[in-house]
Design an enzyme around this catalytic site. Structure first.
Site, PDB file in Angstrom:
ATOM      1  N   ASP A  12       0.835  -1.211   0.000  1.00 31.90           N
ATOM      2  CA  ASP A  12       0.000   0.000   0.000  1.00 31.90           C
ATOM      3  C   ASP A  12       0.866   1.257   0.000  1.00 31.90           C
ATOM      4  OD1 ASP A  12      -2.360   1.371  -0.035  1.00 31.90           O
ATOM      5  OD2 ASP A  12      -2.699   1.266   2.117  1.00 31.90           O
ATOM      6  N   TRP A  17       2.656   8.074  -2.411  1.00 34.79           N
ATOM      7  CA  TRP A  17       4.076   8.275  -2.759  1.00 34.79           C
ATOM      8  C   TRP A  17       4.181   9.210  -3.955  1.00 34.79           C
ATOM      9  CZ3 TRP A  17       7.082   7.532  -7.063  1.00 34.79           C
ATOM     10  CH2 TRP A  17       8.474   7.560  -6.872  1.00 34.79           C
ATOM     11  N   HIS A  29       2.386   3.512  -8.948  1.00 41.96           N
ATOM     12  CA  HIS A  29       2.240   2.087  -9.294  1.00 41.96           C
ATOM     13  C   HIS A  29       3.447   1.614 -10.104  1.00 41.96           C
ATOM     14  CE1 HIS A  29      -1.649   2.156  -7.539  1.00 41.96           C
ATOM     15  NE2 HIS A  29      -2.248   2.829  -8.511  1.00 41.96           N
ATOM     16  N   TRP A  62     -11.647  -2.556  -8.428  1.00 36.69           N
ATOM     17  CA  TRP A  62     -12.418  -2.166  -9.623  1.00 36.69           C
ATOM     18  C   TRP A  62     -13.137  -0.843  -9.409  1.00 36.69           C
ATOM     19  CZ3 TRP A  62     -11.225  -4.870 -13.778  1.00 36.69           C
ATOM     20  CH2 TRP A  62     -10.864  -6.209 -13.653  1.00 36.69           C
ATOM     21  N   ARG A  64     -11.908   1.845  -8.428  1.00 37.80           N
ATOM     22  CA  ARG A  64     -11.031   2.997  -8.719  1.00 37.80           C
ATOM     23  C   ARG A  64     -11.377   3.602 -10.079  1.00 37.80           C
ATOM     24  NH1 ARG A  64      -5.339   2.409  -5.820  1.00 37.80           N
ATOM     25  NH2 ARG A  64      -6.193   1.576  -3.907  1.00 37.80           N
ATOM     26  N   LEU A 124      11.729 -20.015  -5.375  1.00 37.05           N
ATOM     27  CA  LEU A 124      10.626 -19.254  -4.774  1.00 37.05           C
ATOM     28  C   LEU A 124       9.351 -19.351  -5.615  1.00 37.05           C
ATOM     29  CD1 LEU A 124       9.982 -16.940  -2.566  1.00 37.05           C
ATOM     30  CD2 LEU A 124      10.293 -15.374  -4.503  1.00 37.05           C
ATOM     31  N   ARG A 178      -4.939  -2.511   8.812  1.00 42.93           N
ATOM     32  CA  ARG A 178      -6.074  -3.375   8.483  1.00 42.93           C
ATOM     33  C   ARG A 178      -5.635  -4.428   7.482  1.00 42.93           C
ATOM     34  NH1 ARG A 178      -8.004   1.829   6.694  1.00 42.93           N
ATOM     35  NH2 ARG A 178      -7.400   2.144   4.528  1.00 42.93           N
ATOM     36  N   SER A 180      -7.713  -5.585   4.904  1.00 39.03           N
ATOM     37  CA  SER A 180      -8.306  -5.310   3.587  1.00 39.03           C
ATOM     38  C   SER A 180      -8.651  -6.566   2.797  1.00 39.03           C
ATOM     39  CB  SER A 180      -7.361  -4.414   2.772  1.00 39.03           C
ATOM     40  OG  SER A 180      -7.184  -3.185   3.412  1.00 39.03           O
ATOM     41  N   GLU A 191       2.247 -13.644  11.852  1.00 42.32           N
ATOM     42  CA  GLU A 191       2.761 -12.481  12.571  1.00 42.32           C
ATOM     43  C   GLU A 191       2.463 -11.274  11.685  1.00 42.32           C
ATOM     44  OE1 GLU A 191       3.970 -12.657  15.587  1.00 42.32           O
ATOM     45  OE2 GLU A 191       3.823 -14.845  15.564  1.00 42.32           O
TER      46      GLU A 191
HETATM   47  C1  FPP Z   1      -2.108   0.119  -3.250  1.00 36.60           C
HETATM   48  O1  FPP Z   1      -1.598   1.450  -3.223  1.00 36.60           O
HETATM   49  C2  FPP Z   1      -1.583  -0.581  -4.413  1.00 36.60           C
HETATM   50  C3  FPP Z   1      -2.314  -1.154  -5.401  1.00 36.60           C
HETATM   51  C4  FPP Z   1      -3.772  -1.162  -5.402  1.00 36.60           C
HETATM   52  C5  FPP Z   1      -1.681  -1.778  -6.567  1.00 36.60           C
HETATM   53  C6  FPP Z   1      -0.437  -2.539  -6.301  1.00 36.60           C
HETATM   54  C7  FPP Z   1       0.338  -2.587  -7.554  1.00 36.60           C
HETATM   55  C8  FPP Z   1       1.684  -2.548  -7.636  1.00 36.60           C
HETATM   56  C9  FPP Z   1       2.576  -2.577  -6.457  1.00 36.60           C
HETATM   57  C10 FPP Z   1       2.390  -2.480  -8.948  1.00 36.60           C
HETATM   58  C11 FPP Z   1       2.054  -3.509  -9.969  1.00 36.60           C
HETATM   59  C12 FPP Z   1       2.122  -4.896  -9.467  1.00 36.60           C
HETATM   60  C13 FPP Z   1       2.856  -5.881 -10.037  1.00 36.60           C
HETATM   61  C14 FPP Z   1       2.769  -7.234  -9.472  1.00 36.60           C
HETATM   62  C15 FPP Z   1       3.740  -5.669 -11.181  1.00 36.60           C
HETATM   63  P1  FPP Z   1      -2.626   2.656  -3.319  1.00 36.60           P
HETATM   64  O2  FPP Z   1      -2.798   3.018  -4.743  1.00 36.60           O
HETATM   65  O3  FPP Z   1      -3.901   2.289  -2.618  1.00 36.60           O
HETATM   66  O4  FPP Z   1      -1.855   3.765  -2.524  1.00 36.60           O
HETATM   67  P2  FPP Z   1      -2.511   4.896  -1.635  1.00 36.60           P
HETATM   68  O5  FPP Z   1      -3.083   4.206  -0.412  1.00 36.60           O
HETATM   69  O6  FPP Z   1      -1.354   5.756  -1.293  1.00 36.60           O
HETATM   70  O7  FPP Z   1      -3.555   5.587  -2.452  1.00 36.60           O
END
Ligand code: FPP
Length: 225
Positions: A12, A17, A29, A62, A64, A124, A178, A180, A191
């Site tokens: 998250d 960021w 992302h 979805w 978003r 892995l 949380r 989620s 843990e």
């Molecule tokens: C949550 O941050 C992140 C996501 C919903 C997407 C996660 C995706 C990636 C880490 C990149 C692509 C993944 C792969 C496997 C190549 P947020 O957008 O909710 O952040 P915020 O809480 O700051 O709004």
């Protein structure tokens, strides 16, 4: 001394960021995908870690804006295509959890291809949670099992879930406390580590520190010392 064989991460903080840098959320992302690669490579080189499950797209994501969802889909497809040689080099097998039937045919094909090409990798396992939600996973499992005449056992339910592996260590970046809808059954005795670090800033050094602390934890699974 315990070692975390199965690590699960709620990645998250990408959006925040990017916004902190005055950039669009999607830039977060994109940076986040680079950290996925770094952390996966680190885990693939650590013989104590068998499985890394990453929450990449939830059943709730979805909701978003359409453009962000589309960007995430494209990013995932690009990542899988570009990183296939790295999966093979590091002996990493790709698995997914979640219902990917909702994704485009092209993305489904790419996922299937990377799974097929990495099927014999025995290092892995990187398991990507894609269109994943623990409630959805449990409902799908219950609907499979309802045909059973006998009482459902813990093993039967566990085997009917997408993720059949209990989580040792669950990390959430981004400062919220949380789960989620992530791996609720599998994390019964995990843990939990919550860090304020936003996912694009998460590093192998921070993971190493978390792992060092984990080895000192005495896991009793409800029993006594
Ligand atoms: C949550 O941050 C992140 C996501 C919903 C997407 C996660 C995706 C990636 C880490 C990149 C692509 C993944 C792969 C496997 C190549 P947020 O957008 O909710 O952040 P915020 O809480 O700051 O709004």
């Amino acid at each position: 001394m315990s070692s975390a064989k199965h690590i699960a991460i709620i990645m998250d903080g990408n959006g925040r960021w990017a916004e902190l840098q005055g950039q669009k959320r999607v830039k977060g992302h994109e940076e986040g995908a680079k950290i996925v690669k770094t952390i996966t490579t680190y885990c693939s080189l650590n013989p104590d870690i068998d499985r890394l499950t990453l929450y990449a797209f939830s059943t709730e994501n979805w909701k978003r804006p359409r453009l962000e969802v589309e960007f995430l889909m494209k990013l995932l497809e690009r990542y899988l295509k570009n990183e296939l040689p790295v999966y093979l080099q590091n002996n990493v097998k790709l698995e997914t959890i979640g219902d990917t039937k909702a994704f485009s045919k092209s993305l489904q094909k790419t996922i299937a291809k990377v799974k097929e090409k990495t099927a014999n990798c025995d290092g892995l396992v990187q398991s990507l949670a894609l269109n994943y939600g623990a409630k959805d996973e449990m409902l799908r499992a219950i609907n499979i099992l309802k045909k059973e005449k006998d009482d459902i056992s813990e093993t039967m339910l566990s085997d009917a879930l997408d993720c059949k592996h209990s989580v040792d260590l669950l990390i959430r970046t981004g400062g919220d406390y949380r789960l989620s809808n992530f791996l609720l059954w599998q994390s019964a005795y995990a843990e939990l580590v919550f860090t304020d670090t936003l996912w694009p800033d998460f590093s192998t050094q921070e993971l190493e520190e978390i792992l060092k602390k984990f080895t000192k934890i005495e896991r009793r699974f409800g029993g006594l010392k």
